[in-house]
Design a protein around this motif. Structure first.
Motif, PDB file in Angstrom:
ATOM      1  N   SER A  41      41.893  36.788  51.403  1.00 53.28           N
ATOM      2  CA  SER A  41      41.547  36.709  50.179  1.00 53.28           C
ATOM      3  C   SER A  41      41.424  38.227  49.798  1.00 53.28           C
ATOM      4  CB  SER A  41      40.360  35.974  49.814  1.00 53.28           C
ATOM      5  OG  SER A  41      39.919  36.291  48.653  1.00 53.28           O
ATOM      6  N   VAL A  42      41.755  38.539  48.382  1.00 52.79           N
ATOM      7  CA  VAL A  42      41.214  40.020  47.946  1.00 52.79           C
ATOM      8  C   VAL A  42      39.920  40.423  47.957  1.00 52.79           C
ATOM      9  CG1 VAL A  42      43.640  40.297  46.695  1.00 52.79           C
ATOM     10  CG2 VAL A  42      41.280  39.356  45.482  1.00 52.79           C
ATOM     11  N   GLU A  43      39.111  39.111  47.947  1.00 54.78           N
ATOM     12  CA  GLU A  43      37.647  39.201  48.024  1.00 54.78           C
ATOM     13  C   GLU A  43      37.142  39.363  49.258  1.00 54.78           C
ATOM     14  OE1 GLU A  43      37.753  36.106  45.078  1.00 54.78           O
ATOM     15  OE2 GLU A  43      35.762  36.954  44.246  1.00 54.78           O
ATOM     16  N   HIS A  44      37.916  39.808  50.427  1.00 48.69           N
ATOM     17  CA  HIS A  44      37.584  39.603  51.934  1.00 48.69           C
ATOM     18  C   HIS A  44      36.217  40.203  52.215  1.00 48.69           C
ATOM     19  CE1 HIS A  44      38.776  39.513  56.195  1.00 48.69           C
ATOM     20  NE2 HIS A  44      38.128  40.468  56.391  1.00 48.69           N
TER      21      HIS A  44
ATOM     22  N   GLU B 140      52.276  43.169  34.378  1.00 53.94           N
ATOM     23  CA  GLU B 140      52.913  43.381  35.642  1.00 53.94           C
ATOM     24  C   GLU B 140      51.669  43.428  36.643  1.00 53.94           C
ATOM     25  OE1 GLU B 140      56.731  43.583  33.987  1.00 53.94           O
ATOM     26  OE2 GLU B 140      55.964  43.393  36.277  1.00 53.94           O
ATOM     27  N   VAL B 141      50.653  43.823  36.514  1.00 47.80           N
ATOM     28  CA  VAL B 141      49.659  44.202  37.448  1.00 47.80           C
ATOM     29  C   VAL B 141      48.978  42.676  37.932  1.00 47.80           C
ATOM     30  CG1 VAL B 141      47.273  44.805  38.004  1.00 47.80           C
ATOM     31  CG2 VAL B 141      48.775  46.225  36.731  1.00 47.80           C
ATOM     32  N   ALA B 142      48.712  41.796  37.097  1.00 47.66           N
ATOM     33  CA  ALA B 142      48.295  40.533  37.019  1.00 47.66           C
ATOM     34  C   ALA B 142      49.365  39.847  38.046  1.00 47.66           C
ATOM     35  CB  ALA B 142      47.862  39.891  35.873  1.00 47.66           C
ATOM     36  N   LEU B 143      50.608  39.847  37.765  1.00 48.72           N
ATOM     37  CA  LEU B 143      51.709  39.135  38.353  1.00 48.72           C
ATOM     38  C   LEU B 143      51.994  39.641  39.754  1.00 48.72           C
ATOM     39  CD1 LEU B 143      54.280  38.585  35.460  1.00 48.72           C
ATOM     40  CD2 LEU B 143      53.141  36.655  36.813  1.00 48.72           C
ATOM     41  N   SER B 144      51.321  40.815  40.119  1.00 48.06           N
ATOM     42  CA  SER B 144      51.379  41.283  41.496  1.00 48.06           C
ATOM     43  C   SER B 144      50.446  40.611  42.417  1.00 48.06           C
ATOM     44  CB  SER B 144      51.447  42.877  41.427  1.00 48.06           C
ATOM     45  OG  SER B 144      50.094  43.179  41.393  1.00 48.06           O
ATOM     46  N   PHE B 145      49.749  39.891  41.724  1.00 47.79           N
ATOM     47  CA  PHE B 145      48.405  39.344  42.590  1.00 47.79           C
ATOM     48  C   PHE B 145      48.484  37.546  42.497  1.00 47.79           C
ATOM     49  CE2 PHE B 145      45.631  42.626  43.853  1.00 47.79           C
ATOM     50  CZ  PHE B 145      45.843  43.711  42.994  1.00 47.79           C
ATOM     51  N   ASP B 146      49.140  37.194  41.286  1.00 49.96           N
ATOM     52  CA  ASP B 146      49.363  35.689  41.325  1.00 49.96           C
ATOM     53  C   ASP B 146      50.572  35.223  40.492  1.00 49.96           C
ATOM     54  OD1 ASP B 146      46.528  33.604  40.706  1.00 49.96           O
ATOM     55  OD2 ASP B 146      48.624  33.022  41.053  1.00 49.96           O
ATOM     56  N   ARG B 147      51.152  34.145  40.577  1.00 48.74           N
ATOM     57  CA  ARG B 147      52.159  33.521  40.091  1.00 48.74           C
ATOM     58  C   ARG B 147      51.911  33.267  38.767  1.00 48.74           C
ATOM     59  NH1 ARG B 147      52.688  28.283  40.160  1.00 48.74           N
ATOM     60  NH2 ARG B 147      54.843  28.438  39.366  1.00 48.74           N
TER      61      ARG B 147
END
Ligand SMILES: Nc1ncnc2c1ncn2[C@@H]1O[C@H](COP(=O)(O)OP(=O)(O)O)[C@@H](O)[C@H]1O
Ligand SMILES: [Mg+2]
Length: 416
Positions: free
Chosen positions: A31-34, A232-239
């Motif tokens: 997770s990005v919140e690791h 674009e930034v948000a789509l690099s983290f989630d579909r």
């Protein structure tokens, strides 16, 4: 003597003969919140009374590999390659109900033995993907081990900013209007997506990945150029992505809840203080050191009684409407003068487990974790009232008729 006897012994010496409860605390995660979870996990492990609870650290690394072992108890060991330390062993949580725990050294060769460590309760402290989103909860349901926190459904819906808004607004809980779309829709026709957004919303807008947290991937746009860039930034983290109007001049008010069904209590309210345009990752975690507990905040939030009661009421209603159990921190955007309240999001595994909110009303971290273990056991006992066994003669019937007798062919037995 096996890996874990050694690990457990270190505790046992200080144990009385009373049977202790073995709690597996899971932290880290793919997770990005690791990193946030490593801090929360250690705050939880430290909260347990070692006389009555045997805490087993279970660390999942950024690639999703599982480990257990003594060195994982020390936060300082996470500054280096912790999994290569002596005493750290690979492990898996067995989904098979006969194990009820961890298999350590699952692929042990000639020189090592794999061992089974039974867990009485599991305490997930992962934030975001693969831990707060129902996936880990699903594994624990399969494994039939009592676990702390929300179940599969509440975790999955709460972690999804798009679905949680739909579920909550259906309950009459005020939310900020939003537009959502998928990566596929964006790639197919970005201009159509943009015109849909600017038709429905006004600037400034917030752009959010649907299932992340800790403000990662979040952006604020005052015009179309920024909007496209943040998408674009948000789509690099989630579909899937959500865009909503900014609630301007709002203050943020958070409320933690603890309990289940008709016994849900709300904590005092807090008002995190943000110096930037909005609460960023840095403001949440790195300003004072020590995870979420370090951010600057006003406790209790300086609101009048009516507004305080209204927000606590929405927090309990929201948690109950998702069939929540255990704990959560529910975040609101509020305009105090206008008494305007919007539920922003539900965190079913909040940073630092929102210990600081319960401490503000005299409940210690130890009392919070023990209450959560109790709630986990209650939920487990409740589930045991369900029967998952339904005997039929379908196999014999199919045996007699042959597999071709299965659904869809003439004279076949009714299939589910
Ligand atoms: N609609 C909004 N209006 C104003 N501020 C917002 C809005 N949505 C988000 N924010 C700001 O962005 C921060 C992060 O957004 P949030 O939805 O809480 O995502 P996360 O799950 O990453 O915490 C919030 O704490 C708040 O400061
Ligand atoms: Mg948030």
């Amino acid at each position: 003597m096996g890996v874990l006897e050694r690990a457990c012994l270190s505790g046992k010496k200080r144990m009385s003969s009373k049977r202790t409860t073995t709690v597996g605390v899971i932290f880290g995660g793919r997770s990005v919140e690791h990193d946030v979870s490593i801090v929360t996990g250690h705050q939880v492990m430290r909260a347990f009374d070692a006389e009555r609870f045997e805490v087993v650290p279970i660390y999942i690394d950024r690639q999703g590999r599982w480990y257990t072992g003594e060195p994982l108890r020390e936060l300082k060991n996470f500054q280096n390659e912790v999994v290569s330390l002596k005493g750290v062993h690979s492990a898996i949580l067995s989904p098979s109900t006969q194990h009820h725990g961890l298999i350590v050294n699952p692929t042990a060769g000639r020189f090592e033995k794999s061992e089974l460590l039974r867990l009485d309760v599991v305490f997930p402290t992962i934030h975001g993907s693969h831990g707060e989103d129902g996936t880990l909860q699903g594994l624990l349901e399969m494994a039939d081990i009592p676990y702390v926190g929300c179940g599969v459904l509440a975790s999955a819906v709460a972690n999804d900013k798009i679905l949680s808004k739909i579920a909550l607004s259906q309950q009459g809980i005020p939310i900020v209007e939003a537009v959502s779309f998928s990566r596929g829709e964006w790639l197919e026709a970005p201009d159509r997506v943009i015109s849909h957004i600017i038709h429905a919303l006004r600037y400034p807008m917030f752009i959010k990945p649907a299932t992340l947290g800790s403000s990662i991937g979040i952006g604020k746009a005052a015009d179309e150029t920024m909007l496209r860039a943040h998408i674009e930034v948000a789509l690099s983290f989630d579909r899937r992505v959500l865009v909503e109007a900014a609630v301007e001049d709002a203050v943020e008010i958070n409320c933690a809840v603890l309990g289940a069904e008709n016994a849900i209590q709300a904590s005092v309210l807090e008002q995190p203080v943000s110096w930037d345009d909005y609460l960023t990752f840095e403001e949440k975690y790195t300003r004072g050191g020590g995870g979420m507990k370090s951010a600057e905040r006003l406790i209790p939030a300086p609101l009048d009684e009516d507004l305080t009661a209204k927000i606590k009421g929405y927090a309990i209603q929201a948690f109950r409407s998702l069939d929540g159990r255990g704990t959560a921190r529910i975040d609101f955007l509020v305009k105090p003068e206008q008494h305007e309240v919007y539920l922003n999001e539900i965190n079913t595994m909040p940073g630092s487990l929102a210990f600081y909110l319960w401490q503000a009303q005299g409940m210690t971290a130890r009392e919070v974790v023990e209450r959560l273990v109790e709630l986990a056991r209650d939920a487990y006992a409740e589930k045991r009232q369900n029967s998952y066994d339904y005997q039929t003669n379908l196999v014999q019937l199919t045996q007699m008729r042959g597999l071709k007798g299965v659904k869809g062919t003439k004279g076949s037995a009714a299939a589910p």
